[in-house]
Design a protein around this motif. Sequence first.
Motif, PDB file in Angstrom:
ATOM      1  N   THR A  36       0.834  -1.202   0.000  1.00  0.00           N
ATOM      2  CA  THR A  36       0.000   0.000   0.000  1.00  0.00           C
ATOM      3  C   THR A  36       0.868   1.251   0.000  1.00  0.00           C
ATOM      4  OG1 THR A  36      -1.848   1.058   1.159  1.00  0.00           O
ATOM      5  CG2 THR A  36      -0.284  -0.146   2.529  1.00  0.00           C
ATOM      6  N   GLY A  43       2.852   0.531   6.978  1.00  0.00           N
ATOM      7  CA  GLY A  43       2.222  -0.598   7.662  1.00  0.00           C
ATOM      8  C   GLY A  43       1.005  -0.071   8.388  1.00  0.00           C
ATOM      9  N   LYS A  78      -8.070   2.149   7.552  1.00  0.00           N
ATOM     10  CA  LYS A  78      -8.391   1.832   6.160  1.00  0.00           C
ATOM     11  C   LYS A  78      -7.367   0.891   5.542  1.00  0.00           C
ATOM     12  CE  LYS A  78      -9.656   4.228   2.046  1.00  0.00           C
ATOM     13  NZ  LYS A  78      -9.046   5.226   1.180  1.00  0.00           N
TER      14      LYS A  78
HETATM   15  P1  ADP Z   1      -4.873   0.844  -0.868  1.00  0.00           P
HETATM   16  O1  ADP Z   1      -5.249   1.639  -2.062  1.00  0.00           O
HETATM   17  O2  ADP Z   1      -3.442   0.409  -0.917  1.00  0.00           O
HETATM   18  O3  ADP Z   1      -5.811  -0.271  -0.555  1.00  0.00           O
HETATM   19  P2  ADP Z   1      -6.083   2.354   1.296  1.00  0.00           P
HETATM   20  O4  ADP Z   1      -6.370   3.774   0.947  1.00  0.00           O
HETATM   21  O5  ADP Z   1      -7.205   1.389   1.323  1.00  0.00           O
HETATM   22  O6  ADP Z   1      -4.898   1.869   0.341  1.00  0.00           O
HETATM   23  O7  ADP Z   1      -5.366   2.274   2.725  1.00  0.00           O
HETATM   24  C1  ADP Z   1      -4.185   2.992   2.992  1.00  0.00           C
HETATM   25  C2  ADP Z   1      -4.540   4.293   3.695  1.00  0.00           C
HETATM   26  O8  ADP Z   1      -5.174   3.996   4.942  1.00  0.00           O
HETATM   27  C3  ADP Z   1      -3.338   5.125   4.084  1.00  0.00           C
HETATM   28  O9  ADP Z   1      -2.963   6.004   3.055  1.00  0.00           O
HETATM   29  C4  ADP Z   1      -3.802   5.856   5.340  1.00  0.00           C
HETATM   30  O10 ADP Z   1      -4.102   7.213   5.104  1.00  0.00           O
HETATM   31  C5  ADP Z   1      -5.092   5.139   5.734  1.00  0.00           C
HETATM   32  N1  ADP Z   1      -5.108   4.746   7.159  1.00  0.00           N
HETATM   33  C6  ADP Z   1      -6.100   5.024   8.034  1.00  0.00           C
HETATM   34  N2  ADP Z   1      -5.807   4.570   9.251  1.00  0.00           N
HETATM   35  C7  ADP Z   1      -4.604   3.954   9.162  1.00  0.00           C
HETATM   36  C8  ADP Z   1      -3.772   3.281  10.096  1.00  0.00           C
HETATM   37  N3  ADP Z   1      -4.096   3.120  11.385  1.00  0.00           N
HETATM   38  N4  ADP Z   1      -2.601   2.765   9.649  1.00  0.00           N
HETATM   39  C9  ADP Z   1      -2.242   2.909   8.345  1.00  0.00           C
HETATM   40  N5  ADP Z   1      -2.985   3.529   7.421  1.00  0.00           N
HETATM   41  C10 ADP Z   1      -4.155   4.061   7.809  1.00  0.00           C
END
Ligand code: ADP
Length: 470
Positions: A234, A238, A270
Motif C-alpha cells: 500500500t 504498515g 483503512k
Molecule cells: P490501498 O489503495 O493500498 O488499498 P487504502 O487507501 O485502502 O490503500 O489504505 C491505505 C490508507 O489507509 C493510508 O494512506 C492511510 O491514510 C489510511 N489509514 C487510516 N488509518 C490507518 C492506520 N491506522 N494505519 C495505516 N494507514 C491508515
Amino acid sequence: MKKIVMKFGGTSVGTGKNIRHVAESVTQYAKDDYRVAVVVSALAGVTNSLIETACQAKKSEEKHIETFSKQLLQKHLEAIETAITSKQIQKEVTQITEKTISELEKVLTGICYVGELTPKSKDYVASFGERLSAPIVWGAVKDHKLETQYFTGKDAGIVTDSNFGEADPLMNFTTHLIQERLGPLFEKGIIPVVTGFIAANQDGIVTTVGRGGSDYTATILGVALHVDEVWIWTDVDGIMTTDPKIVPTARMLPQLSYQEAAEMAIFGAKAMHPRALGPVIKENIPVRIRNTAHPKNMGTLITKEPAANETKPVKAVAMIKDVAMLNVNGAAMVGAPGSYAKVFDVLGKNGINVMMVSTAVSEANISMIIKRALLGRAISNLEIALLERGGVLSEVTAEDDVAVIAVMGANMKGTLGVASKIFSTVAKKGINIRMIAQGSSELNISFVVKEKDGVAVVRAIHDEFNLDKN
Ligand code: ADP
Ligand code: ASP
Ligand code: MG
C-alpha cells in the motif's frame, strides 16, 4: 522457496509508472525464487468514479456517460503506454481495454434508460475498475519476460453469497475451484494476476466483497493456494497508531495479533479490509502490510500472537466517518421483553448492520451507529414499525453529522484509568461526547462525537497516550 500472494492497492497501481514499478518488484521476487500470485485493485480513484457515474446514470443523465468513458479510456491508455514497452503487448492490452470500456458504456446507458441502480447492477459497474487494471499489470509482468496469466475473480473461482456490495466467499467451494484453476500454474511458477474485489455468486452473477475488498481477495487466494504469507502492498509503511493523514507523526506498529488488526480494521484503519483476516486466521497464515515505495521495510506483521513485551494499554486510535447515530425512544420499551429484538429485527431484515449500540439503564432509549448512507432506509423502516398497533416504540431520531472514535489496545484489558484518561482528554478540549460503548473484550473503547471535532479528538488522544513513542 516461499509462496506469497501479493496484493497491490489502488495507490500502488495509480499510474503507468507505478504499475511498471510493481511489475519490476514482482519480477525481482520471482527471480529470487519466490512463487508469486498477484492481486490488483483498480487504479486509484477509479472505483469511486464508476460508482458516482452509475448514480448519475440512474438519474438519466446520459450526457456524462460518453465524457466519462473517454476520460477513463484515456487514463488507462496512458498507463498502458508507460507500464508496457513491448508494442505487441501494448496492442493486446489496449484491445482488451477498449472492449471492456465499450461494454461499460453500454451498461451505464442501460442504467440510464431503466432509471434504476440495484445493488446487483452497482456491483457490476464497480467491477470494471479491476477488470481494467488487472490486464495492464498482467501486460507489464509479461513485458519482463515472465510467464503470467490474467483472471477475473470470477474466473479464478471465487464464489460468494448474493449479498451484493458486501459478499462473502463460500470458502470450501472457492478453495476447490482456485486449486483447480490456479493451483497447477502457480506450482509451475506461472504468475496468476487476479482482479481484487470482484467475484461471482453461484449463478455466475458478478458480486463485490465490499469497498477496499482486494485485501479480502488476497487472503482468500492465500488460503486456497496454501501460501507462506500474504503481502498487502500500500502507500504507508504498515498499520500505524492512527491515520498518518491525521497525525503525521503516527508510528508504524511492527507486529499485531489477528485480533488486534481485525479490531483496527473494523474500527476504520483503512489500511486493511475488515473481513480480510477471516480466511487466514483459521489457517494461521501471516499477513504483512508493506509500503510499495519503501520495499526495504518489512512493514506490519500480523500473526496469531501479539508482539511480546508490549505493555502500553493503548496502541492505536481511529476515526470512523460516514456514520450516523440513530436513536429509538419509547417509554413503553421499559420492561417490555422483546422491544430491543424488534428494533434489531427491523434493521436486520432491511440489510442494515448496526456497528455500535448503547442503551440506558432506564431502557427508554437505544442509540445505534449505522452507515450514513443507510440512514434513510433505517428511519423509514423503523417508522413503519412504530405505526404498529400496540407497538413499544414511540420515536425515532437521528444525527448524521457524527463520527466514531475508537481507542484500541490488547493491554487495555484490566488496566485501570484508561477510560477516565480518554474522557478527560476529550473534556479538556471542550468537546461533547454523544454516546459511549466498551466491548466486553476490552480491546477497545469507542465513543461518538460530532464529525467536525473528530480530527481534534484523534490528535489529542494520540498525544495524551504518547502513541508516537515506543
Ligand atoms: P490501498 O489503495 O493500498 O488499498 P487504502 O487507501 O485502502 O490503500 O489504505 C491505505 C490508507 O489507509 C493510508 O494512506 C492511510 O491514510 C489510511 N489509514 C487510516 N488509518 C490507518 C492506520 N491506522 N494505519 C495505516 N494507514 C491508515
Ligand atoms: N477498488 C476497490 C475499492 O476502491 C477495491 C480495493 O481497492 O481494494 O473499494
Ligand atoms: Mg484498501
